[in-house]
Design a protein around this motif. Structure first.
Motif, PDB file in Angstrom:
ATOM      1  N   GLU A 163      54.657  71.848  39.654  1.00 13.12           N
ATOM      2  CA  GLU A 163      54.864  70.714  38.774  1.00 13.12           C
ATOM      3  C   GLU A 163      56.267  70.787  38.175  1.00 13.12           C
ATOM      4  O   GLU A 163      56.700  71.821  37.687  1.00 13.12           O
ATOM      5  CB  GLU A 163      53.824  70.695  37.653  1.00 13.12           C
ATOM      6  CG  GLU A 163      52.449  70.249  38.107  1.00 13.12           C
ATOM      7  CD  GLU A 163      51.545  69.933  36.931  1.00 13.12           C
ATOM      8  OE1 GLU A 163      51.973  70.191  35.780  1.00 13.12           O
ATOM      9  OE2 GLU A 163      50.430  69.452  37.159  1.00 13.12           O
ATOM     10  N   ASN A 214      55.727  67.470  47.317  1.00 14.14           N
ATOM     11  CA  ASN A 214      55.278  67.338  45.939  1.00 14.14           C
ATOM     12  C   ASN A 214      56.293  66.541  45.138  1.00 14.14           C
ATOM     13  O   ASN A 214      57.429  66.966  44.952  1.00 14.14           O
ATOM     14  CB  ASN A 214      55.088  68.741  45.334  1.00 14.14           C
ATOM     15  CG  ASN A 214      54.464  68.676  43.959  1.00 14.14           C
ATOM     16  OD1 ASN A 214      53.748  67.736  43.648  1.00 14.14           O
ATOM     17  ND2 ASN A 214      54.747  69.665  43.140  1.00 14.14           N
ATOM     18  N   SER A 224      57.937  64.650  41.804  1.00 12.57           N
ATOM     19  CA  SER A 224      58.090  64.970  40.386  1.00 12.57           C
ATOM     20  C   SER A 224      57.051  64.215  39.568  1.00 12.57           C
ATOM     21  O   SER A 224      56.585  63.137  39.949  1.00 12.57           O
ATOM     22  CB  SER A 224      59.500  64.608  39.922  1.00 12.57           C
ATOM     23  OG  SER A 224      59.795  63.249  40.210  1.00 12.57           O
ATOM     24  N   LYS A 225      56.699  64.812  38.424  1.00 11.87           N
ATOM     25  CA  LYS A 225      55.695  64.204  37.571  1.00 11.87           C
ATOM     26  C   LYS A 225      56.158  62.858  37.014  1.00 11.87           C
ATOM     27  O   LYS A 225      55.333  62.008  36.665  1.00 11.87           O
ATOM     28  CB  LYS A 225      55.362  65.147  36.401  1.00 11.87           C
ATOM     29  CG  LYS A 225      54.655  66.428  36.805  1.00 11.87           C
ATOM     30  CD  LYS A 225      54.598  67.419  35.646  1.00 11.87           C
ATOM     31  CE  LYS A 225      53.937  66.802  34.427  1.00 11.87           C
ATOM     32  NZ  LYS A 225      53.848  67.795  33.316  1.00 11.87           N
TER      33      LYS A 225
END
Length: 937
Positions: free
Chosen positions: A621, A717, A719-720
């Motif tokens: 995360e 993945n 980024s938030k």
């Protein structure tokens, strides 16, 4: 003679080096040329935003994962210590301590605390340690400890005559050592002696921490000591003999209880909580320098080293580990295999092995010098495909199968457990097991091409030749001859590959992945796997079947992928490991993947190899953040004078339409680099391509409202968050509302003026057109009249010609008549004897010859043909007689004297006399021709 102590140190280091793992976690080195500062780095810390800060000889270094920024120290001295508390970065340097905070432009600004002290700082005092105790901060120098109250801006001071190496936070208070006195702590603002053991007086303490109620001391030269049950004793560990022989400079306890030790000349040592050595990483294994001045563990469990030269990050918990063959011992790894707890490496230099149950280094297997192409474990026997032929490996010994040179690969034959097939430089061969030993059986006749990649389906063998195409061979039942051969030249490609996966034949090349259709005897594109090679991702079509774990491995430009059926319903899915080609340094077209243990894989590289623990790969995360925003010109970057506030929306005039934005995602994994993607809404509404670039400049933006957005990804993945910045570029003054109104009014007035001008213009133009048309009509009329005159003249000419012809005919008729009459008369006169009898006839002829009727007829015809001549003649010569005029008319017709004579009924001689007299009357010169004169009148 070698001193015993030195000899023991050498032996200990050798044993230590051999007793640790040869595979190390990923290391990132940052040299002074990378961060543009001095070499020594004394302290490290990390903010809540994950940005790393380093105390450097030249100032405060900031690293956000994308770039380094240097903030010079307030008095141009060395920053020795730093501590981050909330939004403040506290630093200590030469005779100065204070804190840094970000301004509205996201730039750090310094505030001094030491300037508020009522007590004077010691001469040449430097602050080596900073501790956080909430509203109080502790700044430690070598002879004082300042406890600074942030609310009152006052400080209490512990003064010491003895040298204070370091201070440590223990149980909400400060522990510190005074050399030659012992260990003290601060209670109620006063120092209190805790321990005065001789070792704690003489030996410098590197670190101090609590463990299960005991105090553990790490000393510079004597290792660990524990204080428990009111007794101090040495903590004997596996590393104790080594720690007694080397010097430490720094130490840190990690979040998992392990210990990191920074040495003065032997790099980094990692130990578990029991004191067992896990890793030893020094300059030979990747560090820039063996002197570790400072240690820090970040929020992602990376270990940061402040070195005497440079900064290093060790990804200690990374799922990747690297075996770097810096000395060239092993070379490039083409194949690997694990059998009986022994790891074998097939390289360009030969075959190497090591036992997995210990951490010894690799051993070369004698007799295998040269290129190893493959290692195949078939029915419990390990085969080695070598440049020199085929070998069988049994633990640490080898035996060669007699036969041809150059073995690429060995494979099984369906329904023939005692036979194998191997691909060689010059075709295909079969092996056979006889009396428990493998022997070369025969070469397959009818095929002599290099067979590095092949797959067997019953009696069909597919051989991939990257330069010629894909061969399909059908063999006889004895596997001795090729019965039928077909080559597909349409799917050849460099670094292509074929593999047998779940009884399917799969072919990978630059245009995607194909699957063989047995019913139609052709390849069809595989829609599931082909996207792996799209968008410039293709570097190698090599496909590897991990049959033991039912995984199919692929290699692309940005990642390593594997197909597995991990879902509950067994649906295949593609898993991608974000290891780009430049990071993994693979041998393109010769990639290798070997399972070592459950979830652990070894992947060959150009120099050594690296391992991946699939079970340890976790989604990370992270957030993407805007770093700096600045107004900029063409080809200019960020400058302090042009920086903008990040928190407020921008409102710029029309001249400030060039914008530079920098951003970052604070990720420090070597093999998991962040990629960025951005867009500028209202002009570039589509996301850009993923890129490592962490800065973008927009130039010559038109007026309008904009929103810049950026996001990042590590692997797959995202980024938030998506960071954004909104701004407006105003219209230029000449496009303001007032000027637009003026433009409208001017436009209306201009339109009226233009309309009026056009009316006048077209009126004048119309008038000119009318006048031109009138002139054209008059000209046409004149041309018509001219044409009429021309026609009339032509008609007159024709009439004149006709009249002239008539006149000529009439004249000739008269001449002929007169000649006839004269001839008749002469004959009558000469031939008739009785003159009287013909006298009457002669008189008639004379009368006819002398009468004027012929002349009158001729005159009338002549006037019709040439009316003006007689007028001109009379006007020029009024003294001419009628006969003279008659003679002139005959001369006008260009008649000769002989022709004129009958007209006058005279002789030609008489005509000549008449002509002479006429010349006299006309007063012509002697050389002037009478006929020419008359013709010219």
């Amino acid at each position: 003679m070698i001193r015993p102590k030195f000899a023991f140190l050498v032996i200990s280091l050798v044993c230590f080096a051999q007793g640790i793992s040869q595979e190390i976690p990923p290391i990132q080195n940052f040299s002074p040329s990378d961060y543009h500062a001095e070499s020594q780095n004394w302290d490290l810390d990390q903010g809540d935003d994950k940005v790393i800060y380093v105390a450097n000889n030249r100032g405060l270094l900031e690293y956000n994962g994308a770039k380094w920024t240097l903030y010079p120290s307030p008095n141009e001295s060395i920053i020795r210590s730093l501590k981050i508390v909330g939004d403040r970065i506290y630093t200590g340097c030469y005779m100065e301590f204070g804190y840094w905070e970000r301004n509205k432009f996201n730039v750090l600004e310094y505030t001094s605390l030491s300037s508020n002290l009522s007590d004077t700082i010691l001469e040449d005092e430097e602050f080596w340690q900073i501790l956080d105790f909430g509203e109080r901060m502790v700044f430690q120098s070598h002879y004082r400890i300042y406890t600074y109250n942030l609310e009152t801006n006052t400080a209490s001071i512990i003064k010491s005559e003895a040298f204070i190496p370091k201070a440590f936070p223990i149980e909400n208070t400060v522990y510190f050592q005074k050399l030659n006195e012992g260990v003290f702590k601060i209670e109620n603002g006063q120092e209190l002696l805790v321990l005065a053991d001789e070792i704690l007086q003489s030996e410098e303490i590197i670190n101090l921490f609590q463990e299960n109620g005991s105090l553990v001391f790490l000393t510079r030269n004597k290792g660990f000591y524990k204080f428990e049950d009111n007794s101090l004793s040495k903590w004997e560990t596996e590393a104790s003999p080594l720690l007694d022989q080397i010097s430490l400079y720094s130490g840190a306890r990690l979040s998992n209880g392990n210990l990191a030790l920074g040495t003065i000349s032997h790099g980094l040592i990692l130990m578990d909580s029991e004191g067992t050595i896990i890793q030893h990483i020094d300059q030979l294994k990747g560090l820039q320098n063996n002197t570790v001045l400072s240690l820090f563990e970040d929020l992602e469990n990376n270990i940061w080293l402040g070195l005497d030269v440079g900064v290093t990050s060790v990804n200690a918990t990374s799922p990747y580990h690297v075996y770097l063959d810096r000395e060239g011992l092993v070379g490039s790894v083409y194949a690997a295999a694990v059998t009986n707890d022994i790891l074998y490496l097939g390289t360009n230099q030969g075959l190497f092995y090591k036992t997995l149950t210990n951490d010894s280094d690799f051993t070369f297997m004698e007799g295998t010098e040269g290129q190893v192409w493959s290692l195949e474990n078939i029915h419990g026997t390990l085969f080695c495909g070598h440049h020199n032929g085929t070998f069988i490996i049994q633990n640490t010994s080898i035996s060669k199968i007699d036969g041809t040179q150059g073995t690429w690969k060995i494979g099984t034959l369906d329904n023939h457990p005692n036979r194998l097939i191997q691909g060689n430089y010059d075709g295909l061969y079969t092996l056979e097991k006889r009396n428990g030993n493998w022997e070369l059986r025969n070469k397959i006749n009818g095929f002599d091409n290099s067979s590095r990649q092949f797959e067997v389906f019953d009696n069909n063998i597919f051989v991939n030749h990257e330069y010629k195409g894909l061969y399909k061979l059908q063999l006889d039942d004895a596997f001795e001859n090729v019965v039928q051969l077909h080559i597909d030249e349409t799917i050849k490609s460099s670094n292509s590959g074929i593999v047998k996966y779940q009884d399917e034949l799969i072919y990978g090349y630059k245009n995607g992945v194909l699957k063989y259709d047995w019913d139609n005897d052709k390849f069809n594109k595989d829609s599931f796997l082909s996207p792996l090679f799209e968008h410039d991702e293709y570097v190698s079509g090599k496909l590897i079947n991990d049959a033991a774990n039912n995984r199919l491995w692929t290699f692309t430009n940005s990642s390593i992928g594997y197909v597995s059926k991990d879902g509950l319903d067994g649906t295949p899915q593609i898993n991608q490991i974000p290891l780009s080609e430049d990071m993994r340094d693979g041998i393109i077209g010769y990639e290798s993947v070997e399972p070592i243990s459950n979830g652990m894989y070894l992947i060959g590289a150009r120099s050594g190899y690296f391992t991946i623990d699939l079970n340890a790969i976790q989604d990370q995360e992270f957030e993407v953040q805007l770093d700096k925003i600045a107004l900029a010109g063409k080809n200019t970057g960020l400058t302090n004078d042009s920086l903008l506030e990040l928190t407020n929306a921008g409102d710029f005039d029309s001249d400030h339409n060039n914008l530079t934005v920098s951003f970052h995602a604070a990720s420090y994994k070597k093999f998991q680099r962040p990629y960025y993607q951005y867009k500028l809404e209202n002009i570039y509404d589509n996301w850009s391509n993923w890129s490592l670039d962490h800065e973008v400049t927009f130039e010559n933006l038109p007026p309008g409202n904009y929103s810049f957005k950026v996001r990042a990804k590590v692997g797959d993945n995202l980024s938030k968050n998506t960071a954004s910045y909104s701004f407006k570029i105003a219209r230029p003054w000449y496009k303001s509302n007032l000027f637009i109104l003026l433009y409208i009014i001017s436009g209306v007035l201009g339109s009226i003026a233009i309309h009026s001008s056009y009316r006048r213009y077209y009126h004048r133009k119309q008038k000119k057109i009318i006048e031109r048309n009138k002139r054209e009509l008059e000209l046409a009329k004149a041309n018509s009249e001219k044409e009429i005159v021309k026609l009339k003249n032509q008609q007159l000419k024709d009439e004149f010609k006709s009249k002239s012809n008539e006149l000529a005919a009439s004249t000739m008729s008269i001449i002929k008549k007169n000649e006839l009459l004269a001839k008749i008369k002469n004959q009558l006169v000469s031939d008739v004897e009785d003159k009287n009898s013909v006298k009457h006839i002669v008189n008639v002829i004379d009368k006819n010859l002398n009468q004027n009727d012929d002349w009158e007829m001729f005159k009338e015809a002549f006037n019709n043909a040439d009316r003006k001549f007689l007028k001109k003649l009379k006007k020029a010569h009024p003294n001419l007689s009628p006969n003279d005029i008659r003679l002139c008319a005959y001369l006008r017709l260009n008649l000769s004297s002989k022709e004129i004579a009958p007209m006058f009924n005279i002789s030609p001689r008489s005509v000549e006399i008449k002509r002479y007299r006429l010349r006299k009357k006309m007063d012509l010169q002697h050389d002037e021709n009478l006929v020419d004169y008359i013709l010219k009148l």
